[in-house]
Design a protein around this motif. Structure first.
Motif, PDB file in Angstrom:
ATOM      1  N   GLU A 297      48.519  46.069  34.922  1.00 45.02           N
ATOM      2  CA  GLU A 297      48.839  47.251  35.714  1.00 45.02           C
ATOM      3  C   GLU A 297      47.962  47.326  36.956  1.00 45.02           C
ATOM      4  N   THR A 298      48.605  47.573  38.097  1.00 44.36           N
ATOM      5  CA  THR A 298      47.861  47.675  39.353  1.00 44.36           C
ATOM      6  C   THR A 298      48.090  49.007  40.047  1.00 44.36           C
ATOM      7  N   GLY A 299      49.129  49.741  39.644  1.00 38.71           N
ATOM      8  CA  GLY A 299      49.438  51.011  40.296  1.00 38.71           C
ATOM      9  C   GLY A 299      48.546  52.142  39.806  1.00 38.71           C
ATOM     10  N   GLU A 479      50.086  47.927  44.891  1.00 33.27           N
ATOM     11  CA  GLU A 479      50.690  47.690  43.580  1.00 33.27           C
ATOM     12  C   GLU A 479      51.464  46.383  43.604  1.00 33.27           C
ATOM     13  N   ALA A 524      49.425  42.653  44.368  1.00 34.23           N
ATOM     14  CA  ALA A 524      48.895  43.967  44.724  1.00 34.23           C
ATOM     15  C   ALA A 524      47.929  43.820  45.896  1.00 34.23           C
TER      16      ALA A 524
END
Length: 580
Positions: A297-299, A479, A524
């Motif tokens: 996960e990057t958001g 993201e 991202a």
């Protein structure tokens, strides 16, 4: 691919039920495969929660399609539910057969209740692991399955023939109705509720509450090689995957062979497929091993921070098995990267290279006719009058490419509008080559985060050699975005972090053996460059494969015009093409 899928032929016209029970014929080179997909409701229980879900033939996940390179597929989809439905054959090139591609309102109107449609296409020049899924709203949360293309008869794999082949499909389980989830999110403008669990072949696994009996178990023999055909069908999450105390050899991605390399962990985004070889230990280790996946996960939004696990078990001899209980065997767990380990993600993707061999060449366009620069990322729409919205600063979440948030038509599919010459008021043929407003894409975002909402297509003459750079933006947070292009494979010639440098970055492009894919992750806070030849006439959807971003408008379409020769023109629509 391989003998593990092949029983004796019953007839060339076989229903999906028979095809899952019997093996494809060894003596037939190109056959017509008949399948029947009945879209129907089915009660399914996971996490001690029972709900009625949309399925194909009552199965979750759906049935496996198996064919050979060169085969013609006729798949009749009959809709027996109240939802409209379409099916997309993810990764199939659909050469001149765009009517069978499946995205709703792009290449066809949906199949309505009580209606049916026969998807008719030929598998040309492709072999490997692909998949199929619903392509309307969020119905692909339960409507998906493997699409396995075996090589032509007597054509071997470019690696040792495996002892057995096993599809492994990652998914997500929601206790609530996913249609209600996305409808509420679009109405309120906020982010949608996340899933309760991830799944392997539809099963959450023993790490989740009330799910010990719903655990995928892979039983293996010592000293054997297994081909794992992995598919990420999750709605909204990229996944790390590993098997405790075992090394995997990557041999294929998105139905394209790659130079083999070993790894303990793989990264797979929604839409992607990855084939790996699993070499079991020479002797039974008298232990069991978890095979686990959890999100990358990057958001900045919420996500399902949980782990799905299956179990790898070694088959014991009868004497040993009688003296051992599986419950008493030690259980080993794999070590997975941190949830935001972008460094690992970049390192893994940089290892992927095409075979670039005489038999499997990498036909990278060496010259480029048209250069495009697309920004991809989030943004906002104003809140409706007299409404309080849950997006940033009271707005609605949106997503865009070059600040155009795509509006899908509802009365006519784009391909039909193009073919009939009735495109007026349906779409505009002027998608921007580059963003209208330039800024430090990965630095401080601009104050104005509003997007433009429109239906625009990028028009390409037949046989155009395209280079596309996709740049992530920091608007509402940097993201990763897995971008999928329908109708084409493309070569990933470069990627990096920060803002793309048009002067220096192209000097480092790999034009010799870049990986060939149909879905690629835009890093991202970074960029990715791809090249492809526009040799397939029709209208081809391009979108983020995170379903929430697709719903928010991170999508567009390419219109490839007919060529001059008869075999360079789109075939006419079938008589049973659904109407809106």
């Amino acid at each position: 691919m391989g003998s593990a899928f092949l029983p004796p032929l019953i007839s060339l016209a076989i229903s999906v039920t028979l095809l899952t029970l019997f093996v494809l014929p060894g003596h037939v080179h190109c056959a017509t495969r008949h399948y029947e997909f009945n879209i129907q409701m089915q009660n399914v229980t996971r996490l001690c929660h029972t709900k009625s879900i949309v399925t194909v033939n009552g199965k979750f996940p759906g049935p496996r399609i198996v064919a050979r390179e060169g085969d013609n597929l006729l798949i009749k989809v009959a809709n027996h539910v109240t939802n409209n439905i379409t099916i997309h054959w993810h990764g199939i090139r659909q050469l001149r057969s765009g009517w069978a591609d499946g995205p709703a309102y792009i290449t066809q109107c949906p199949i309505q209740t009580g209606q049916s449609y026969v998807y008719n296409y030929t598998i040309t020049g492709q072999r490997g692991t692909l998949w199929w899924h619903a392509h309307i709203s969020w119905l692909r949360s339960t409507v998906y399955g493997p699409l396995i293309i075996l090589p032509k008869k007597n054509v071997p794999y470019p690696f040792a023939k495996p002892y057995k082949e096993v599809p492994i499909i990652f998914g997500e389980w929601f206790n609530a109705d996913t249609e209600a989830i996305i409808n509420q999110a679009l109405q309120t403008g906020g982010g949608p509720n996340v899933s309760e669990a991830y799944t392997i072949n539809g099963l959450p696994g023993l790490l989740y509450n009330c799910s010990a009996k719903d655990t995928f178990k892979l039983k293996v023999k010592p000293g054997k090689t297994y081909l794992l055909r992995m598919i990420n069908a999750a709605l909204n999450d990229e996944l790390f995957f590993s098997i405790a105390n075992h090394t995997l050899t990557v041999v294929e991605v998105d139905a394209i062979y790659v130079k083999p390399f070993q790894t303990d962990i793989i990264l797979i985004t929604p839409g992607q497929t990855t084939n790996v070889l699993l070499q079991t230990k020479a002797q039974s280790p008298q232990a069991t091993f978890l095979m686990s996946a959890r999100p990358y996960e990057t958001g900045q939004g919420t996500f399902d921070n949980s782990t799905v696990a299956g179990v790898l078990e070694y088959e014991e001899s009868e004497a040993l098995h009688s003296s051992l209980s599986m419950k008493t065997l030690p259980l080993f767990r794999p070590s997975l990267p941190a949830l935001n380990d972008t460094a690992f993600a970049a390192k893994f993707t940089n290892k992927l290279r095409s075979l670039a061999s005489p038999q499997f060449p990498a036909n990278v366009p060496q010259k480029v006719d048209k250069h495009f620069f697309f920004t991809v990322g989030l943004g906002t729409n104003p809140c409706d009058k007299n409404q309080t919205c849950q997006g940033p600063n009271g707005t609605k979440f949106a997503a865009s490419i070059n600040n155009v948030s795509f509006i899908q038509p509802t009365q006519t599919a784009l391909l039909e509008a193009h073919f009939s010459g009735q495109s007026h008021n349906i779409y505009k043929p002027n998608f921007p080559y580059s963003p209208k407003s330039w800024f430090n894409f990965t630095g401080t975002p601009p104050n104005n985060t509003l997007v433009n909402n429109d239906t625009r297509l990028m028009v390409l003459p037949f046989s155009t050699r395209v280079e596309l750079v996709m740049q992530d933006t920091s608007i509402l947070g940097a993201e990763s975005h897995p971008l999928h292009i329908h109708g084409f494979n493309f070569f990933v010639v470069g990627q990096g972090f920060g803002n793309f440098d048009p002067k220096n970055d192209p000097k480092k492009f790999n034009l010799v053996d870049p990986v060939e894919r149909n879905t690629v992750g835009v890093p991202a806070g970074g960029w990715v460059a791809i090249r492809f030849l526009a040799d397939n006439p029709g209208v081809w959807f391009m979108h983020c494969h995170l379903e929430v971003h697709l719903s928010w408008g991170l999508k567009m379409a390419w219109l490839v015009l007919d060529g001059k020769l008869p075999n360079q023109r789109l075939l006419p629509p079938p008589a049973d093409l659904p109407k809106c």
